[in-house]
Design a protein around this motif. Structure first.
Motif, mmCIF file in Angstrom:
data_model
loop_
_atom_site.group_PDB
_atom_site.id
_atom_site.type_symbol
_atom_site.label_atom_id
_atom_site.label_comp_id
_atom_site.label_asym_id
_atom_site.label_seq_id
_atom_site.Cartn_x
_atom_site.Cartn_y
_atom_site.Cartn_z
ATOM 1 N N ARG A 131 0.825 -1.212 0.000
ATOM 2 C CA ARG A 131 0.000 0.000 0.000
ATOM 3 C C ARG A 131 0.859 1.261 0.000
ATOM 4 N NH1 ARG A 131 -5.660 -1.540 2.708
ATOM 5 N NH2 ARG A 131 -5.586 -3.636 1.896
ATOM 6 N N GLY A 132 1.908 1.270 0.791
ATOM 7 C CA GLY A 132 2.804 2.420 0.818
ATOM 8 C C GLY A 132 3.511 2.605 -0.510
ATOM 9 N N VAL A 133 3.942 1.495 -1.108
ATOM 10 C CA VAL A 133 4.631 1.558 -2.398
ATOM 11 C C VAL A 133 3.661 1.995 -3.497
ATOM 12 C CG1 VAL A 133 5.892 0.225 -4.140
ATOM 13 C CG2 VAL A 133 6.387 -0.114 -1.716
ATOM 14 N N ALA A 134 2.438 1.479 -3.474
ATOM 15 C CA ALA A 134 1.445 1.866 -4.482
ATOM 16 C C ALA A 134 1.136 3.360 -4.393
ATOM 17 C CB ALA A 134 0.175 1.044 -4.307
ATOM 18 N N ALA A 135 0.986 3.882 -3.189
ATOM 19 C CA ALA A 135 0.741 5.322 -3.020
ATOM 20 C C ALA A 135 1.929 6.129 -3.527
ATOM 21 C CB ALA A 135 0.452 5.646 -1.555
ATOM 22 N N LEU A 136 3.122 5.627 -3.305
ATOM 23 C CA LEU A 136 4.333 6.303 -3.770
ATOM 24 C C LEU A 136 4.375 6.342 -5.295
ATOM 25 C CD1 LEU A 136 7.004 7.536 -2.682
ATOM 26 C CD2 LEU A 136 8.014 5.294 -3.033
ATOM 27 N N ILE A 137 4.038 5.231 -5.935
ATOM 28 C CA ILE A 137 4.019 5.178 -7.391
ATOM 29 C C ILE A 137 3.022 6.191 -7.948
ATOM 30 C CG2 ILE A 137 3.355 3.733 -9.363
ATOM 31 C CD1 ILE A 137 4.607 1.367 -7.809
ATOM 32 N N ASP A 138 1.858 6.294 -7.318
ATOM 33 C CA ASP A 138 0.861 7.280 -7.752
ATOM 34 C C ASP A 138 1.382 8.704 -7.622
ATOM 35 O OD1 ASP A 138 -1.024 5.377 -8.412
ATOM 36 O OD2 ASP A 138 -2.108 5.534 -6.515
ATOM 37 N N ALA A 139 2.142 8.967 -6.558
ATOM 38 C CA ALA A 139 2.614 10.321 -6.268
ATOM 39 C C ALA A 139 3.831 10.727 -7.094
ATOM 40 C CB ALA A 139 2.943 10.449 -4.782
ATOM 41 N N LEU A 140 4.550 9.754 -7.652
ATOM 42 C CA LEU A 140 5.809 10.041 -8.350
ATOM 43 C C LEU A 140 5.788 9.539 -9.791
ATOM 44 C CD1 LEU A 140 8.311 9.061 -5.518
ATOM 45 C CD2 LEU A 140 7.513 11.348 -6.123
ATOM 46 N N PRO A 141 5.164 10.273 -10.688
ATOM 47 C CA PRO A 141 5.085 9.811 -12.073
ATOM 48 C C PRO A 141 6.444 9.728 -12.776
ATOM 49 C CG PRO A 141 4.191 12.033 -11.857
ATOM 50 C CD PRO A 141 4.475 11.539 -10.474
ATOM 51 N N ALA A 142 7.456 10.442 -12.308
ATOM 52 C CA ALA A 142 8.781 10.392 -12.940
ATOM 53 C C ALA A 142 9.566 9.144 -12.538
ATOM 54 C CB ALA A 142 9.587 11.641 -12.572
ATOM 55 N N LEU A 143 9.119 8.435 -11.504
ATOM 56 C CA LEU A 143 9.831 7.257 -11.014
ATOM 57 C C LEU A 143 9.855 6.185 -12.097
ATOM 58 C CD1 LEU A 143 11.164 6.134 -8.403
ATOM 59 C CD2 LEU A 143 8.953 5.095 -7.880
ATOM 60 N N ASP A 144 11.068 5.790 -12.517
ATOM 61 C CA ASP A 144 11.160 4.761 -13.546
ATOM 62 C C ASP A 144 12.082 3.609 -13.167
ATOM 63 O OD1 ASP A 144 13.681 5.865 -13.943
ATOM 64 O OD2 ASP A 144 13.187 6.789 -15.846
ATOM 65 N N ASP A 145 12.668 3.658 -11.981
ATOM 66 C CA ASP A 145 13.535 2.577 -11.509
ATOM 67 C C ASP A 145 13.233 2.352 -10.033
ATOM 68 O OD1 ASP A 145 15.552 0.815 -10.799
ATOM 69 O OD2 ASP A 145 17.147 1.979 -11.721
ATOM 70 N N LEU A 146 12.608 1.228 -9.744
ATOM 71 C CA LEU A 146 12.189 0.911 -8.380
ATOM 72 C C LEU A 146 12.655 -0.481 -8.031
ATOM 73 C CD1 LEU A 146 10.493 1.547 -5.830
ATOM 74 C CD2 LEU A 146 8.505 0.647 -7.069
ATOM 75 N N GLU A 147 13.433 -0.601 -6.970
ATOM 76 C CA GLU A 147 13.960 -1.891 -6.519
ATOM 77 C C GLU A 147 13.299 -2.250 -5.198
ATOM 78 O OE1 GLU A 147 15.690 -5.347 -6.214
ATOM 79 O OE2 GLU A 147 16.300 -4.097 -7.898
ATOM 80 N N LEU A 148 12.680 -3.435 -5.157
ATOM 81 C CA LEU A 148 11.976 -3.895 -3.958
ATOM 82 C C LEU A 148 12.402 -5.294 -3.523
ATOM 83 C CD1 LEU A 148 8.402 -2.694 -4.976
ATOM 84 C CD2 LEU A 148 9.892 -1.645 -3.285
#
Length: 141
Positions: free
Chosen positions: A89-106
């Motif tokens: 849920r925290g990661v999904a909210a972050l993705i919504d808030a940061l449209p420029a994010l193109d590299d995410l490591e989890l």
């Protein structure tokens, strides 16, 4: 400063950002265990043009800490590997808030699951999706 790695940024993280100890008294690797949600909030507030943030193994980081990143409009690269306190849920909210994010490591984020149908669509813009026994192995662009 546009790039920050908490493993090597001990001097930047100590003292004024609320992390106990000074850079001279702690090994840099220790800061990953000391970084709290509140400290991350203060840290990113002082870096409005942050483009890359490496938070590997910040075990005390939670979804509340991720919310502090919502104002980082320039953030393109985020590494949360082994941040076991964050959830999908925290990661999904972050993705919504940061449209420029193109590299995410989890990798190793055991509380982030892709099998929640309402959330899995949010991860589709990231090219590589794979899971291991501990949860999400990698989500990267």
């Amino acid at each position: 400063e546009r790039n920050l790695d908490v493993r090597t940024g001990g001097a930047a993280i100590a003292g004024p950002y609320g992390v106990p100890g000074g850079a001279g008294r702690q090994r840099d690797a220790d800061y990953t265990n000391l970084l709290t949600d509140a400290a991350l909030s203060r840290l990113v507030a002082s870096r409005p043009r942050l483009e890359a943030l490496l938070l590997m193994q910040c075990a005390r980081l939670t979804d509340d800490g991720l919310a502090a990143l919502h104002g980082c409009a320039c953030l393109r690269r985020l590494n949360l590997a082994m941040c076991t306190g964050v959830t999908e849920r925290g990661v999904a909210a972050l993705i919504d808030a940061l449209p420029a994010l193109d590299d995410l490591e989890l990798a190793g984020c055991s509380r982030v699951r892709l099998d929640v149908p309402a959330l899995s669509a949010k991860f589709e813009r990231f090219v590589e999706l794979s899971e291991d026994a501990d949860g999400l192995d990698a989500v990267q662009g």
